[in-house]
Design a protein around this motif. Sequence first.
Motif, PDB file in Angstrom:
ATOM      1  N   CYS A 104      -1.364  18.268 -21.022  1.00  0.00           N
ATOM      2  CA  CYS A 104      -1.941  17.973 -22.343  1.00  0.00           C
ATOM      3  C   CYS A 104      -1.171  18.650 -23.468  1.00  0.00           C
ATOM      4  N   ALA A 105       0.133  18.819 -23.273  1.00  0.00           N
ATOM      5  CA  ALA A 105       0.966  19.443 -24.304  1.00  0.00           C
ATOM      6  C   ALA A 105       1.203  18.447 -25.432  1.00  0.00           C
ATOM      7  N   LYS A 106       1.301  18.955 -26.639  1.00  0.00           N
ATOM      8  CA  LYS A 106       1.493  18.121 -27.837  1.00  0.00           C
ATOM      9  C   LYS A 106       2.818  18.452 -28.501  1.00  0.00           C
ATOM     10  N   GLY A 107       3.348  17.525 -29.265  1.00  0.00           N
ATOM     11  CA  GLY A 107       4.543  17.744 -30.053  1.00  0.00           C
ATOM     12  C   GLY A 107       5.785  18.024 -29.220  1.00  0.00           C
ATOM     13  N   CYS A 108       5.978  17.288 -28.147  1.00  0.00           N
ATOM     14  CA  CYS A 108       7.104  17.538 -27.244  1.00  0.00           C
ATOM     15  C   CYS A 108       8.375  16.852 -27.748  1.00  0.00           C
TER      16      CYS A 108
ATOM     17  N   TYR B   3       8.853  21.923 -20.100  1.00  0.00           N
ATOM     18  CA  TYR B   3       8.406  21.199 -18.913  1.00  0.00           C
ATOM     19  C   TYR B   3       9.585  20.437 -18.327  1.00  0.00           C
ATOM     20  N   PRO B   4       9.580  20.194 -17.006  1.00  0.00           N
ATOM     21  CA  PRO B   4      10.698  19.486 -16.371  1.00  0.00           C
ATOM     22  C   PRO B   4      10.916  18.070 -16.903  1.00  0.00           C
ATOM     23  N   ASN B   5       9.842  17.398 -17.299  1.00  0.00           N
ATOM     24  CA  ASN B   5       9.962  16.082 -17.924  1.00  0.00           C
ATOM     25  C   ASN B   5       8.666  15.777 -18.677  1.00  0.00           C
ATOM     26  N   GLN B   6       8.641  14.660 -19.379  1.00  0.00           N
ATOM     27  CA  GLN B   6       7.493  14.316 -20.223  1.00  0.00           C
ATOM     28  C   GLN B   6       6.216  14.122 -19.419  1.00  0.00           C
TER      29      GLN B   6
ATOM     30  N   PRO C 207      -8.873  17.523 -20.569  1.00  0.00           N
ATOM     31  CA  PRO C 207      -8.060  17.712 -19.374  1.00  0.00           C
ATOM     32  C   PRO C 207      -8.276  16.598 -18.363  1.00  0.00           C
ATOM     33  N   SER C 208      -7.222  16.225 -17.710  1.00  0.00           N
ATOM     34  CA  SER C 208      -7.277  15.157 -16.727  1.00  0.00           C
ATOM     35  C   SER C 208      -7.846  15.699 -15.426  1.00  0.00           C
ATOM     36  N   GLU C 209      -8.815  14.998 -14.879  1.00  0.00           N
ATOM     37  CA  GLU C 209      -9.418  15.423 -13.627  1.00  0.00           C
ATOM     38  C   GLU C 209      -8.708  14.798 -12.433  1.00  0.00           C
ATOM     39  N   GLU C 210      -7.925  13.758 -12.682  1.00  0.00           N
ATOM     40  CA  GLU C 210      -7.221  13.089 -11.605  1.00  0.00           C
ATOM     41  C   GLU C 210      -5.848  13.728 -11.426  1.00  0.00           C
ATOM     42  N   PRO C 211      -5.408  13.886 -10.177  1.00  0.00           N
ATOM     43  CA  PRO C 211      -4.059  14.429  -9.959  1.00  0.00           C
ATOM     44  C   PRO C 211      -3.001  13.446 -10.463  1.00  0.00           C
ATOM     45  N   VAL C 212      -1.929  13.982 -10.979  1.00  0.00           N
ATOM     46  CA  VAL C 212      -0.861  13.162 -11.529  1.00  0.00           C
ATOM     47  C   VAL C 212       0.376  13.329 -10.655  1.00  0.00           C
ATOM     48  N   ALA C 213       0.999  12.229 -10.283  1.00  0.00           N
ATOM     49  CA  ALA C 213       2.233  12.261  -9.502  1.00  0.00           C
ATOM     50  C   ALA C 213       3.398  12.008 -10.449  1.00  0.00           C
ATOM     51  N   CYS C 214       4.090  13.062 -10.815  1.00  0.00           N
ATOM     52  CA  CYS C 214       5.220  12.941 -11.729  1.00  0.00           C
ATOM     53  C   CYS C 214       6.517  12.790 -10.950  1.00  0.00           C
ATOM     54  N   PRO C 215       7.475  12.036 -11.498  1.00  0.00           N
ATOM     55  CA  PRO C 215       8.765  11.888 -10.825  1.00  0.00           C
ATOM     56  C   PRO C 215       9.544  13.201 -10.867  1.00  0.00           C
ATOM     57  N   GLN C 216      10.350  13.417  -9.868  1.00  0.00           N
ATOM     58  CA  GLN C 216      11.156  14.639  -9.783  1.00  0.00           C
ATOM     59  C   GLN C 216      12.504  14.429 -10.464  1.00  0.00           C
ATOM     60  N   ILE C 217      12.454  14.037 -11.723  1.00  0.00           N
ATOM     61  CA  ILE C 217      13.651  13.812 -12.532  1.00  0.00           C
ATOM     62  C   ILE C 217      13.696  14.911 -13.580  1.00  0.00           C
ATOM     63  N   TYR C 218      14.820  15.621 -13.641  1.00  0.00           N
ATOM     64  CA  TYR C 218      14.945  16.709 -14.608  1.00  0.00           C
ATOM     65  C   TYR C 218      15.414  16.160 -15.946  1.00  0.00           C
ATOM     66  N   ALA C 219      14.482  16.071 -16.867  1.00  0.00           N
ATOM     67  CA  ALA C 219      14.739  15.646 -18.239  1.00  0.00           C
ATOM     68  C   ALA C 219      13.844  16.523 -19.109  1.00  0.00           C
ATOM     69  N   PRO C 220      14.212  17.793 -19.301  1.00  0.00           N
ATOM     70  CA  PRO C 220      13.319  18.780 -19.911  1.00  0.00           C
ATOM     71  C   PRO C 220      12.873  18.436 -21.329  1.00  0.00           C
ATOM     72  N   VAL C 221      11.623  18.817 -21.600  1.00  0.00           N
ATOM     73  CA  VAL C 221      11.052  18.692 -22.933  1.00  0.00           C
ATOM     74  C   VAL C 221      10.423  20.028 -23.287  1.00  0.00           C
ATOM     75  N   ILE C 222      10.500  20.395 -24.556  1.00  0.00           N
ATOM     76  CA  ILE C 222       9.831  21.605 -25.040  1.00  0.00           C
ATOM     77  C   ILE C 222       8.736  21.158 -25.994  1.00  0.00           C
ATOM     78  N   CYS C 223       7.586  21.802 -25.871  1.00  0.00           N
ATOM     79  CA  CYS C 223       6.411  21.368 -26.625  1.00  0.00           C
ATOM     80  C   CYS C 223       5.932  22.451 -27.581  1.00  0.00           C
ATOM     81  N   ASN C 224       4.967  22.100 -28.417  1.00  0.00           N
ATOM     82  CA  ASN C 224       4.438  23.031 -29.415  1.00  0.00           C
ATOM     83  C   ASN C 224       3.816  24.272 -28.797  1.00  0.00           C
ATOM     84  N   ASP C 225       3.422  24.212 -27.518  1.00  0.00           N
ATOM     85  CA  ASP C 225       2.842  25.391 -26.873  1.00  0.00           C
ATOM     86  C   ASP C 225       3.913  26.389 -26.423  1.00  0.00           C
TER      87      ASP C 225
END
Length: 71
Positions: free
Chosen positions: A62-66, A52-55, A30-48
């Motif tokens: 830490c999702a896999k197989g998106c 998610y709103p984007n990659q 798991p990432s301990e640093e905060p991540v700033a993701c862009p607010q662009i809606y490009a949904p991905v579905i993952c193996n879990d």
Amino acid sequence: MKRMKLFVLAAALTVGAFAAAPNVEADPCPSEEPVACPQIYAPVICNDGVTYPNQCYADAACAKGCKRVPI
């Protein structure tokens, strides 16, 4: 003789430092640093099973197989 002891000590410390260093690339999650993701809606579905709103959000979770979800 004194130089030889210093050399052996320095070599032992160097080897010990490299052996004790954590392997950061082995598991970035798991990432301990905060991540700033862009607010662009490009949904991905993952193996879990989560969509998610984007990659970037999937990577932060830490999702896999998106795969991109067609809009």
